[in-house]
Design an enzyme around this catalytic site. Structure first.
Site, mmCIF file in Angstrom:
data_model
loop_
_atom_site.group_PDB
_atom_site.id
_atom_site.type_symbol
_atom_site.label_atom_id
_atom_site.label_comp_id
_atom_site.label_asym_id
_atom_site.label_seq_id
_atom_site.Cartn_x
_atom_site.Cartn_y
_atom_site.Cartn_z
ATOM 1 N N GLU A 254 -9.584 -0.782 -2.197
ATOM 2 C CA GLU A 254 -9.312 0.644 -1.920
ATOM 3 C C GLU A 254 -9.374 1.453 -3.215
ATOM 4 O O GLU A 254 -9.807 2.605 -3.215
ATOM 5 C CB GLU A 254 -7.950 0.778 -1.219
ATOM 6 C CG GLU A 254 -8.047 0.327 0.233
ATOM 7 C CD GLU A 254 -6.780 -0.284 0.809
ATOM 8 O OE1 GLU A 254 -5.676 -0.018 0.291
ATOM 9 O OE2 GLU A 254 -6.900 -1.042 1.794
ATOM 10 N N SER B 106 -6.443 -9.270 6.546
ATOM 11 C CA SER B 106 -5.939 -9.573 7.893
ATOM 12 C C SER B 106 -5.309 -10.968 8.016
ATOM 13 O O SER B 106 -5.478 -11.645 9.036
ATOM 14 C CB SER B 106 -7.042 -9.379 8.940
ATOM 15 O OG SER B 106 -7.473 -8.027 8.951
ATOM 16 N N GLY C 132 -7.435 -4.855 6.727
ATOM 17 C CA GLY C 132 -6.877 -3.908 7.681
ATOM 18 C C GLY C 132 -7.679 -3.774 8.958
ATOM 19 O O GLY C 132 -7.463 -2.858 9.742
ATOM 20 N N HIS D 178 -8.175 -3.521 -6.535
ATOM 21 C CA HIS D 178 -8.132 -3.599 -5.069
ATOM 22 C C HIS D 178 -9.303 -2.797 -4.507
ATOM 23 O O HIS D 178 -9.671 -1.756 -5.056
ATOM 24 C CB HIS D 178 -6.798 -3.054 -4.550
ATOM 25 C CG HIS D 178 -6.635 -3.298 -3.079
ATOM 26 N ND1 HIS D 178 -7.217 -2.483 -2.136
ATOM 27 C CD2 HIS D 178 -5.988 -4.277 -2.392
ATOM 28 C CE1 HIS D 178 -6.932 -2.959 -0.926
ATOM 29 N NE2 HIS D 178 -6.193 -4.050 -1.060
ATOM 30 N N LYS E 223 0.859 -1.200 0.000
ATOM 31 C CA LYS E 223 0.000 0.000 0.000
ATOM 32 C C LYS E 223 0.892 1.246 0.000
ATOM 33 O O LYS E 223 1.983 1.209 -0.555
ATOM 34 C CB LYS E 223 -0.973 -0.025 1.181
ATOM 35 C CG LYS E 223 -1.717 -1.370 1.249
ATOM 36 C CD LYS E 223 -2.920 -1.341 2.131
ATOM 37 C CE LYS E 223 -3.542 -2.736 2.134
ATOM 38 N NZ LYS E 223 -4.866 -2.764 2.718
ATOM 39 N N GLU F 230 -10.735 -10.749 -1.461
ATOM 40 C CA GLU F 230 -10.479 -9.922 -0.282
ATOM 41 C C GLU F 230 -11.780 -9.299 0.214
ATOM 42 O O GLU F 230 -12.210 -8.254 -0.291
ATOM 43 C CB GLU F 230 -9.494 -8.794 -0.629
ATOM 44 C CG GLU F 230 -8.129 -9.277 -1.071
ATOM 45 C CD GLU F 230 -7.060 -8.208 -0.843
ATOM 46 O OE1 GLU F 230 -6.082 -8.506 -0.154
ATOM 47 O OE2 GLU F 230 -7.218 -7.076 -1.350
HETATM 48 P P1 PGA Z 1 -4.466 -6.503 5.233
HETATM 49 O O1 PGA Z 1 -4.610 -5.969 3.714
HETATM 50 O O2 PGA Z 1 -3.650 -7.756 5.182
HETATM 51 O O3 PGA Z 1 -3.760 -5.386 5.968
HETATM 52 O O4 PGA Z 1 -5.843 -6.737 5.727
HETATM 53 C C1 PGA Z 1 -4.787 -6.847 2.643
HETATM 54 C C2 PGA Z 1 -4.921 -6.076 1.360
HETATM 55 O O5 PGA Z 1 -5.538 -5.004 1.362
HETATM 56 O O6 PGA Z 1 -4.413 -6.498 0.300
#
Ligand code: PGA
Length: 249
Positions: free
Chosen positions: A96, A211, A172, A94, A11, A166
Site C-alpha cells: 500500500e 488474506s 485484503g 508495504h 493498517k 505479500e
Molecule cells: P490482509 O492484509 O491479511 O488483510 O490481506 C495483509 C497485509 O496487508 O499486511
C-alpha cells in the site's frame, strides 16, 4: 530452527477503546504460545500499546518510517521516535505504501537502512501484482525489490531483518496464495539471499501475508520456508488473530 513470528498489521484501523480490548486479549493468551507475536498499530497509538504491553512478551512496531533522521519533513516520523516508543519492528515497503504513496524500491531501501541504523528490525515487504504474476514476472519482481535492499545495505543486514512476501492480489481480497504458490516464492527469496550468504539465508525469517485466516494459517505455516505471517484484516479480531498465532505454535 527459525522461530515463527506472527505480526498484526492494523493498517489505519483502531481506537483507544478497541485497541485496549484487543491487546488485553492478546496479552492474556501469550502463555500458551511459543511463537513470537507483534502488533503494528497506527503511529498515534504506539504510546498506548507501549504502556499496555509493558512487561509482556508481545512486541510491537510501526507500519512505516521516514528515511530521514530528522528535519523539515512535515507529517513524517523518524526511526529514533519509534525507538522511544519501544518499537522492535517497522514495516517497510508495504504494497500500500508502494502503490498509494509512491514509494520506490530505492526509497524502501533507504527506509530499511534508516530503521536498521537505529536498531529497529525492518520487515521488508515484497510482492507482485496480479498482472505481474500473470505475465510470469513474480520471481523477477520480488528479486528486484529484495535486491534494492541487498545492494544498499549488504547481505549482512538480513541477519537482523525480516522479509514478508505479500502478493498484492492476495492482500485484503480474501484470495490467499496457495501454500505451494507461497512456498515457491519464499524459496526464491531465500535462494537470492543464500547466493550471497547461506548462514544468513538459513536464519532469515520470511513471513507470508495476504488474506491469512485461521482456516488457512496452519497449512501456510507448515511450508518449509514460511516462518510465520503478516496479518491484516484478521489481526483486528482477537479470536482470529490468536487462532493464527496458535497455528504458528
Ligand atoms: P490482509 O492484509 O491479511 O488483510 O490481506 C495483509 C497485509 O496487508 O499486511
Amino acid at each position: 530452527m527459525r522461530k515463527k513470528l506472527v505480526a498484526g498489521n492494523w493498517k489505519m484501523h483502531g481506537s483507544l477503546q478497541q485497541n485496549a480490548a484487543l491487546l488485553e486479549r492478546i496479552k492474556a493468551a501469550m502463555s500458551g504460545l511459543t511463537c513470537d507475536v507483534a502488533v503494528c498499530p497506527p503511529y498515534p497509538y504506539l504510546g498506548q500499546v507501549q504502556s499496555i504491553l509493558a512487561g509482556s512478551v508481545v512486541t510491537w512496531g510501526a507500519q512505516s518510517v521516514s528515511e530521514h533522521a530528522a528535519g523539515a519533513f512535515t507529517g513524517e516520523v523518524a526511526a529514533s521516535m519509534l525507538v522511544e516508543f519501544g518499537c522492535r519492528y517497522v514495516l517497510v515497503g508495504h504494497s500500500e505504501r508502494r502503490a498509494l504513496f509512491g514509494e520506490t524500491d530505492e526509497v524502501v531501501a533507504a527506509k530499511f537502512a534508516a530503521a536498521q541504523k537505529i536498531g529497529l528490525i525492518p520487515v521488508l515487504c515484497v510482492g507482485e501484482t496480479l498482472a505481474e504474476r500473470e505475465a510470469g514476472m513474480t520471481a523477477a519482481v520480488v528479486t528486484r525489490q529484495l535486491s534494492a535492499v541487498l545492494n544498499r545495505s549488504g547481505v549482512a543486514a538480513m541477519a537482523s531483518a525480516v522479509v514478508a512476501y505479500e502478493p498484492v492480489w492476495a492482500i485484503g481480497t480474501g484470495v490467499t496464495a496457495s501454500p505451494v504458490q507461497a512456498q515457491e516464492v519464499h524459496a526464491v527469496i531465500r535462494a537470492r539471499v543464500g547466493a550471497l550468504d547461506v548462514v544468513v539465508a538459513n536464519g532469515l525469517r520470511i513471513l507470508y501475508g495476504g488474506s491469512v485466516k485461521p482456516q488457512n494459517a496452519s497449512e501456510l505455516f507448515g511450508q518449509a520456508d514460511i516462518d510465520g505471517g503478516l496479518i491484516g484484516g484478521a489481526a483486528l479480531v482477537a479470536d482470529d488473530f490468536l487462532a493464527i498465532c496458535q497455528a504458528a505454535n
